[in-house]
Write a protein that holds these residues in place. Structure first.
Motif, PDB file in Angstrom:
ATOM      1  N   VAL A   1      14.640 -62.733 -12.446  1.00  0.00           N
ATOM      2  CA  VAL A   1      14.368 -61.286 -12.371  1.00  0.00           C
ATOM      3  C   VAL A   1      13.253 -60.930 -13.368  1.00  0.00           C
ATOM      4  CG1 VAL A   1      15.356 -58.981 -12.705  1.00  0.00           C
ATOM      5  CG2 VAL A   1      16.726 -60.782 -11.622  1.00  0.00           C
ATOM      6  N   TYR A   2      12.306 -60.099 -12.898  1.00  0.00           N
ATOM      7  CA  TYR A   2      11.194 -59.612 -13.729  1.00  0.00           C
ATOM      8  C   TYR A   2      11.722 -59.077 -15.062  1.00  0.00           C
ATOM      9  CZ  TYR A   2       7.386 -56.362 -15.024  1.00  0.00           C
ATOM     10  OH  TYR A   2       6.399 -55.668 -15.683  1.00  0.00           O
ATOM     11  N   VAL A   3      11.079 -59.501 -16.142  1.00  0.00           N
ATOM     12  CA  VAL A   3      11.545 -59.127 -17.478  1.00  0.00           C
ATOM     13  C   VAL A   3      10.974 -57.760 -17.876  1.00  0.00           C
ATOM     14  CG1 VAL A   3      11.564 -59.790 -19.911  1.00  0.00           C
ATOM     15  CG2 VAL A   3      11.650 -61.566 -18.136  1.00  0.00           C
ATOM     16  N   PRO A   4      11.828 -56.781 -18.183  1.00  0.00           N
ATOM     17  CA  PRO A   4      11.324 -55.474 -18.624  1.00  0.00           C
ATOM     18  C   PRO A   4      10.399 -55.632 -19.836  1.00  0.00           C
ATOM     19  CG  PRO A   4      13.696 -55.387 -18.267  1.00  0.00           C
ATOM     20  CD  PRO A   4      13.297 -56.828 -18.153  1.00  0.00           C
ATOM     21  N   ARG A   5       9.267 -54.924 -19.811  1.00  0.00           N
ATOM     22  CA  ARG A   5       8.225 -55.084 -20.838  1.00  0.00           C
ATOM     23  C   ARG A   5       8.308 -53.967 -21.877  1.00  0.00           C
ATOM     24  NH1 ARG A   5       7.539 -59.322 -17.699  1.00  0.00           N
ATOM     25  NH2 ARG A   5       5.494 -59.718 -16.793  1.00  0.00           N
ATOM     26  N   PRO A   6       7.945 -54.283 -23.130  1.00  0.00           N
ATOM     27  CA  PRO A   6       7.882 -53.216 -24.141  1.00  0.00           C
ATOM     28  C   PRO A   6       6.911 -52.117 -23.728  1.00  0.00           C
ATOM     29  CG  PRO A   6       7.402 -55.389 -25.136  1.00  0.00           C
ATOM     30  CD  PRO A   6       7.608 -55.612 -23.667  1.00  0.00           C
ATOM     31  N   GLN A   7       5.841 -52.477 -22.999  1.00  0.00           N
ATOM     32  CA  GLN A   7       4.850 -51.447 -22.631  1.00  0.00           C
ATOM     33  C   GLN A   7       5.369 -50.465 -21.589  1.00  0.00           C
ATOM     34  OE1 GLN A   7       4.196 -54.778 -22.488  1.00  0.00           O
ATOM     35  NE2 GLN A   7       3.106 -55.363 -20.621  1.00  0.00           N
ATOM     36  N   THR A   8       6.572 -50.721 -21.052  1.00  0.00           N
ATOM     37  CA  THR A   8       7.172 -49.771 -20.106  1.00  0.00           C
ATOM     38  C   THR A   8       8.066 -48.752 -20.830  1.00  0.00           C
ATOM     39  OG1 THR A   8       7.063 -51.418 -18.347  1.00  0.00           O
ATOM     40  CG2 THR A   8       8.625 -49.658 -18.010  1.00  0.00           C
TER      41      THR A   8
ATOM     42  N   LEU B   1       6.683 -61.298  -6.410  1.00  0.00           N
ATOM     43  CA  LEU B   1       7.031 -60.044  -5.721  1.00  0.00           C
ATOM     44  C   LEU B   1       6.986 -58.840  -6.667  1.00  0.00           C
ATOM     45  CD1 LEU B   1       8.082 -59.413  -2.837  1.00  0.00           C
ATOM     46  CD2 LEU B   1      10.418 -59.561  -3.759  1.00  0.00           C
ATOM     47  N   ALA B   2       7.269 -59.058  -7.953  1.00  0.00           N
ATOM     48  CA  ALA B   2       7.298 -57.966  -8.924  1.00  0.00           C
ATOM     49  C   ALA B   2       5.929 -57.717  -9.556  1.00  0.00           C
ATOM     50  CB  ALA B   2       8.317 -58.282 -10.014  1.00  0.00           C
ATOM     51  N   LEU B   3       4.947 -58.561  -9.226  1.00  0.00           N
ATOM     52  CA  LEU B   3       3.641 -58.483  -9.897  1.00  0.00           C
ATOM     53  C   LEU B   3       2.484 -58.241  -8.928  1.00  0.00           C
ATOM     54  CD1 LEU B   3       4.174 -61.686 -12.057  1.00  0.00           C
ATOM     55  CD2 LEU B   3       4.147 -59.360 -12.953  1.00  0.00           C
ATOM     56  N   ASP B   4       2.556 -58.878  -7.759  1.00  0.00           N
ATOM     57  CA  ASP B   4       1.426 -58.930  -6.830  1.00  0.00           C
ATOM     58  C   ASP B   4       1.323 -57.642  -6.021  1.00  0.00           C
ATOM     59  OD1 ASP B   4      -0.490 -59.501  -4.942  1.00  0.00           O
ATOM     60  OD2 ASP B   4       0.355 -61.442  -4.363  1.00  0.00           O
TER      61      ASP B   4
ATOM     62  N   ALA C   1       8.811 -45.342 -11.417  1.00  0.00           N
ATOM     63  CA  ALA C   1       8.572 -46.603 -10.710  1.00  0.00           C
ATOM     64  C   ALA C   1       7.686 -47.535 -11.526  1.00  0.00           C
ATOM     65  CB  ALA C   1       7.919 -46.345  -9.355  1.00  0.00           C
ATOM     66  N   VAL C   2       8.119 -48.784 -11.606  1.00  0.00           N
ATOM     67  CA  VAL C   2       7.283 -49.859 -12.156  1.00  0.00           C
ATOM     68  C   VAL C   2       7.092 -50.863 -11.013  1.00  0.00           C
ATOM     69  CG1 VAL C   2       7.021 -51.610 -13.946  1.00  0.00           C
ATOM     70  CG2 VAL C   2       8.279 -49.500 -14.445  1.00  0.00           C
ATOM     71  N   PRO C   3       6.179 -50.520 -10.096  1.00  0.00           N
ATOM     72  CA  PRO C   3       5.966 -51.398  -8.939  1.00  0.00           C
ATOM     73  C   PRO C   3       5.061 -52.575  -9.325  1.00  0.00           C
ATOM     74  CG  PRO C   3       4.524 -49.501  -8.802  1.00  0.00           C
ATOM     75  CD  PRO C   3       5.289 -49.357 -10.080  1.00  0.00           C
ATOM     76  N   PRO C   4       4.928 -53.564  -8.429  1.00  0.00           N
ATOM     77  CA  PRO C   4       3.889 -54.577  -8.671  1.00  0.00           C
ATOM     78  C   PRO C   4       2.530 -53.908  -8.530  1.00  0.00           C
ATOM     79  CG  PRO C   4       4.854 -54.834  -6.475  1.00  0.00           C
ATOM     80  CD  PRO C   4       5.636 -53.759  -7.171  1.00  0.00           C
ATOM     81  N   TYR C   5       1.615 -54.124  -9.501  1.00  0.00           N
ATOM     82  CA  TYR C   5       0.305 -53.460  -9.386  1.00  0.00           C
ATOM     83  C   TYR C   5      -0.865 -54.344  -9.787  1.00  0.00           C
ATOM     84  CZ  TYR C   5       1.273 -52.523 -14.352  1.00  0.00           C
ATOM     85  OH  TYR C   5       1.594 -52.651 -15.676  1.00  0.00           O
ATOM     86  N   VAL C   6      -0.610 -55.655  -9.925  1.00  0.00           N
ATOM     87  CA  VAL C   6      -1.712 -56.554 -10.264  1.00  0.00           C
ATOM     88  C   VAL C   6      -2.446 -56.936  -8.969  1.00  0.00           C
ATOM     89  CG1 VAL C   6      -2.348 -58.750 -11.329  1.00  0.00           C
ATOM     90  CG2 VAL C   6      -0.352 -57.483 -12.183  1.00  0.00           C
ATOM     91  N   PRO C   7      -3.784 -56.714  -8.918  1.00  0.00           N
ATOM     92  CA  PRO C   7      -4.515 -57.160  -7.733  1.00  0.00           C
ATOM     93  C   PRO C   7      -4.337 -58.675  -7.553  1.00  0.00           C
ATOM     94  CG  PRO C   7      -5.895 -55.750  -9.120  1.00  0.00           C
ATOM     95  CD  PRO C   7      -4.644 -56.046  -9.897  1.00  0.00           C
TER      96      PRO C   7
ATOM     97  N   PHE D   1      -5.164 -64.260 -14.122  1.00  0.00           N
ATOM     98  CA  PHE D   1      -5.441 -63.925 -15.524  1.00  0.00           C
ATOM     99  C   PHE D   1      -4.181 -63.563 -16.312  1.00  0.00           C
ATOM    100  CE2 PHE D   1      -9.365 -62.560 -13.164  1.00  0.00           C
ATOM    101  CZ  PHE D   1     -10.118 -63.670 -13.540  1.00  0.00           C
ATOM    102  N   LEU D   2      -3.030 -63.525 -15.651  1.00  0.00           N
ATOM    103  CA  LEU D   2      -1.776 -63.256 -16.375  1.00  0.00           C
ATOM    104  C   LEU D   2      -1.449 -64.460 -17.251  1.00  0.00           C
ATOM    105  CD1 LEU D   2       0.420 -61.672 -13.544  1.00  0.00           C
ATOM    106  CD2 LEU D   2      -0.639 -60.491 -15.477  1.00  0.00           C
ATOM    107  N   PRO D   3      -0.671 -64.249 -18.329  1.00  0.00           N
ATOM    108  CA  PRO D   3      -0.299 -65.383 -19.180  1.00  0.00           C
ATOM    109  C   PRO D   3       0.366 -66.488 -18.354  1.00  0.00           C
ATOM    110  CG  PRO D   3       0.423 -63.309 -20.154  1.00  0.00           C
ATOM    111  CD  PRO D   3      -0.119 -62.985 -18.800  1.00  0.00           C
TER     112      PRO D   3
HETATM  113  N1  GLN Z   1       0.490 -56.404 -16.349  1.00  0.00           N
HETATM  114  C1  GLN Z   1       1.876 -56.279 -16.021  1.00  0.00           C
HETATM  115  C2  GLN Z   1       2.677 -57.398 -16.661  1.00  0.00           C
HETATM  116  O1  GLN Z   1       2.605 -58.557 -16.325  1.00  0.00           O
HETATM  117  C3  GLN Z   1       2.080 -56.171 -14.548  1.00  0.00           C
HETATM  118  C4  GLN Z   1       3.443 -55.730 -14.246  1.00  0.00           C
HETATM  119  C5  GLN Z   1       3.630 -55.288 -12.816  1.00  0.00           C
HETATM  120  O2  GLN Z   1       2.819 -55.542 -11.916  1.00  0.00           O
HETATM  121  N2  GLN Z   1       4.708 -54.607 -12.597  1.00  0.00           N
HETATM  122  O3  GLN Z   1       3.384 -57.128 -17.554  1.00  0.00           O
END
Ligand code: GLN
Length: 255
Positions: free
Chosen positions: A73-80, A183-186, A159-165, A171-173
């Motif tokens: 499962v996508y890890v919740p980010r501090p930037q959210t 699915l959570a990023l693309d 909403a924190v949808p996938p939003y990376v082109p 270029f993600l780590p």
């Molecule tokens: N830049 C974000 C991350 O990897 C992208 C997250 C997203 O698409 N929801 O943390």
């Protein structure tokens, strides 16, 4: 676990050698959470291999509260956290909120804790995310964006949808690329395939005057603006982090 002398330091240098950016903090967290030395060594090996820390310990701190995160499962980010805090301040005491693409349910968990009289629902297309969100106490359902929720009546949509082109996923780590669910990023070609549907879905769910809070990045605020306008929202109010990077957009449905 109570570590012997030098244990955290030697673990931190192993993690740093494996390319971990916050090696000291991560070593301290692994030590604090591991029940015994055998588990600690196994956890350290997994982290050296790049697996997300939250999957190993099963939890992440979000807005100061532990949130369970299942492997996969996508890890919740501090930037959210900024989005979650803004959303909580806009949600009326007895209001209704929808957290679309809820993942582990971190934003919903914060809304429920910060506004205990509110009703909060979450959706996610990924069944394992919904299971995880439910274990975190969120009333989550499997479904696409706003699909499972009835129209109108919501005071707030987050909403924190996938939003990376797609072309920028590279270029993600490396750890994120290797482990976290695409699915959570693309977000497709321009990164906004799901975002577009979130805007339309929010317009359907919200009452007039209700708020949408949406995580986006780069310069996507400019691309989102015309869809906000054509879906009946007022101007998008962007917020940025301390480095000046875009972290999200808030907009109010016209009354
Ligand atoms: N830049 C974000 C991350 O990897 C992208 C997250 C997203 O698409 N929801 O943390």
């Amino acid at each position: 676990m109570l570590p012997g002398p030098g244990v955290v330091e030697s673990m931190a240098s192993r993690l740093a050698a494996a390319g971990c950016v916050a090696a000291g903090d991560e070593a301290a967290e692994l030590v604090a959470r591991a029940p015994d030395e055998g588990v600690l060594e196994a956890w350290l090996g997994r982290r050296e291999g790049g697996e997300p820390l939250a999957w190993i310990t099963g939890t992440v701190l979000f807005c100061g509260r532990p949130v369970g995160v299942d492997p996969g499962v996508y890890v919740p980010r501090p930037q959210t956290e900024g989005l979650a805090r803004r959303a909580a301040s806009l949600l009326p005491a007895r209001g209704r909120a929808a957290d679309l693409c809820t993942g582990a349910g971190a934003v919903a968990v914060h809304l429920m804790a910060a506004v205990p009289g509110a009703l909060v629902a979450g959706t996610d297309v990924d069944e394992s995310a919904v299971r995880c969100a439910r274990r975190n106490g969120v009333d989550a359902v499997v479904g696409d964006v706003d699909g499972p929720l009835a129209s109108g009546g919501f005071d707030l949509v987050a909403a924190v949808p996938p939003y990376v082109p797609t072309g920028e996923l590279q270029f993600l780590p490396v750890d994120v690329r290797r482990y976290e669910p695409p699915l959570a990023l693309d977000g497709g070609g321009d990164g906004l395939a799901v975002v577009r549907r979130v805007v339309a879905g929010a317009a359907r769910l919200l009452r007039p005057g209700g708020w949408l809070l949406l995580e986006v990045g780069g310069s996507q605020d400019r691309l989102v603006e015309p869809w906000l306008a054509s879906s009946g929202f007022g101007p998008g109010l962007a917020w940025r982090d301390d480095e000046g990077d875009l972290r999200g957009v808030a907009a109010r449905l016209d009354a």
